[in-house]
Design an enzyme around this catalytic site. Structure first.
Site, PDB file in Angstrom:
ATOM      1  N   ARG A  50       0.842  -1.196   0.000  1.00  0.00           N
ATOM      2  CA  ARG A  50       0.000   0.000   0.000  1.00  0.00           C
ATOM      3  C   ARG A  50       0.875   1.243   0.000  1.00  0.00           C
ATOM      4  NH1 ARG A  50      -3.423  -2.866   4.604  1.00  0.00           N
ATOM      5  NH2 ARG A  50      -1.367  -2.526   5.504  1.00  0.00           N
ATOM      6  N   ASP A  92       1.714   5.453  -0.163  1.00  0.00           N
ATOM      7  CA  ASP A  92       1.218   6.699   0.437  1.00  0.00           C
ATOM      8  C   ASP A  92       0.753   7.691  -0.620  1.00  0.00           C
ATOM      9  OD1 ASP A  92       1.433   6.468   3.196  1.00  0.00           O
ATOM     10  OD2 ASP A  92       3.603   6.759   3.127  1.00  0.00           O
ATOM     11  N   ARG A 145      11.420   6.192   2.146  1.00  0.00           N
ATOM     12  CA  ARG A 145      11.543   7.651   2.175  1.00  0.00           C
ATOM     13  C   ARG A 145      12.435   8.112   3.322  1.00  0.00           C
ATOM     14  NH1 ARG A 145       5.487   9.627   2.158  1.00  0.00           N
ATOM     15  NH2 ARG A 145       6.547  11.543   2.794  1.00  0.00           N
TER      16      ARG A 145
END
Lengths: 247, 247
Positions: free
Chosen positions: B50, B52, B198
């Site tokens: 999933r 962002d 990230r």
């Protein structure tokens, strides 16, 4: 008075093209307005090649005359700040001699046309490439492209709105290469007619699909007639890459 | 009942991420609604990872169970038609065994993070890369990245909203390469924590700027404390590239 030359990158999607228009935003207008806010005057800029609506640039060259003492780096930084949030970036800026002209001193222009050869719709590259769903034979496209090299009357590949005095141009490079789904056409000439790259690429795609033979492309060139044009590729995939100057 | 697996490409900019939300468009919702229009039912899809808000995918994998006789190619074509004009494309579709699960059968996930290391603002790549104006030492970034390989408690690089049971993950690859202004970070692991890529990239950028040493990055990992995180890179440059399955 100093003459400043710029290297400009822009996303052509939001603009009616480079040149100022009575209606609709253009790249020239955005840069001139940003310069105007910096100098308090109404500067006029000149570019190496006026691009159409939706056409991009990664290395456009332009110049402006300013009656202002400012270091080129500071002018570039100020311009990028004032251009925000437009997708236009000044990549370089330098002082050039008074007789240097972005358009008239230019001795070679290079464009790149980017094709994504796949059936699925575009996502991150929407507006940035031309999607062609039919399988393209890029080697046939490259072979056909070589027919267009040299000095020819390119009337077939010229827009009805082209303002050039002559339809004769000398095409120095037209290479077609493939990497996976990506097909790239690299074109270079001293100058191009209006729509010439898009019209050549559109017809090369017909060759790639097998709709046209190499001989058909040659016949279209020889016809010297816009009605012989097979297809004009969309602006999405076209990038002004580089302008060369003497020295 | 047949289980169909998809390969999905999407531009993450318009979405609140993959997973359905009470408010705001998501990729899952768009695909489920398109499937619903095709089948007349309310199918639920599952994905390999999933993503962002603002994160892109070039090779996401997902599956759905459908009580409908339809050839995979036709389903893909119908989905792409019904997804228009969303920037979501189904690149592939096939029937898989009933026990194949896009998330739970997945044995490796690969992400790519794209940095544009330049001072000038972005134009055609806005939203698609992370622009870092400070000069980055990509070799130092790569050297530092190797400290993170292997099995570690990645609490430092984990979002406060991460729902995983354990903060321990095994990182198999974290390569940093440069080509001109473009720096690419390629990450691979069986699975990642929320924000892990990230957060690792954000800290590697600090190493690239010289703000952090290689030892500082190691110390941040060893701290096992989100407060030790140097920087979380923006979603713009992150792409879900590939999910691998046995066989």
């Amino acid at each position: 008075m100093s003459r400043f030359a710029f290297t400009v990158e822009f996303d052509g999607r939001p603009y009616m093209g480079w040149q100022r228009q009575a209606h609709g935003a253009t790249v020239q207008q955005c840069i001139e307005e940003a310069l105007g806010r910096i100098t308090g005057t109404e500067p006029v800029i000149h570019c190496a090649g006026r691009t159409d609506a939706g056409v991009h640039a990664l290395g456009m060259r332009a110049h402006v005359d300013l009656d202002k003492e400012i270091a080129p780096f500071r002018l570039m930084e100020a311009l990028n700040a004032h251009l925000r949030p437009e997708p236009i970036a000044i990549l370089g800026c330098e002082v050039v001699p008074e007789d240097w002209h972005a358009r008239f001193s230019c001795i070679a222009r290079a464009y790149e046309y980017r094709i994504r050869n796949r059936r699925a719709p575009l996502t991150v590259e929407a507006g940035l490439v031309w999607r062609v769903p039919q399988v393209l034979d890029s080697e046939a496209m490259h072979e056909a492209a070589q027919q267009l090299l040299g000095r020819h009357d390119f009337t077939t590949f010229r827009s009805a709105h082209c303002q050039a005095d002559s339809p004769v141009r000398t095409l120095d490079r037209l290479d077609v290469t493939r990497a996976g789904e990506r097909i790239t056409v690299q074109a270079q000439a001293r100058s191009f007619l209006h729509h010439q790259v898009r019209s050549m690429v559109g017809c090369l795609a017909l060759v790639g699909m097998g709709t046209w033979s190499v001989a058909d492309l040659k016949a279209a060139l020889d016809a010297r007639d816009r009605a012989a044009l097979g297809h004009n590729a969309p602006p999405d995939g076209l990038y002004f890459m580089r302008a060369d100057y003497p020295g």
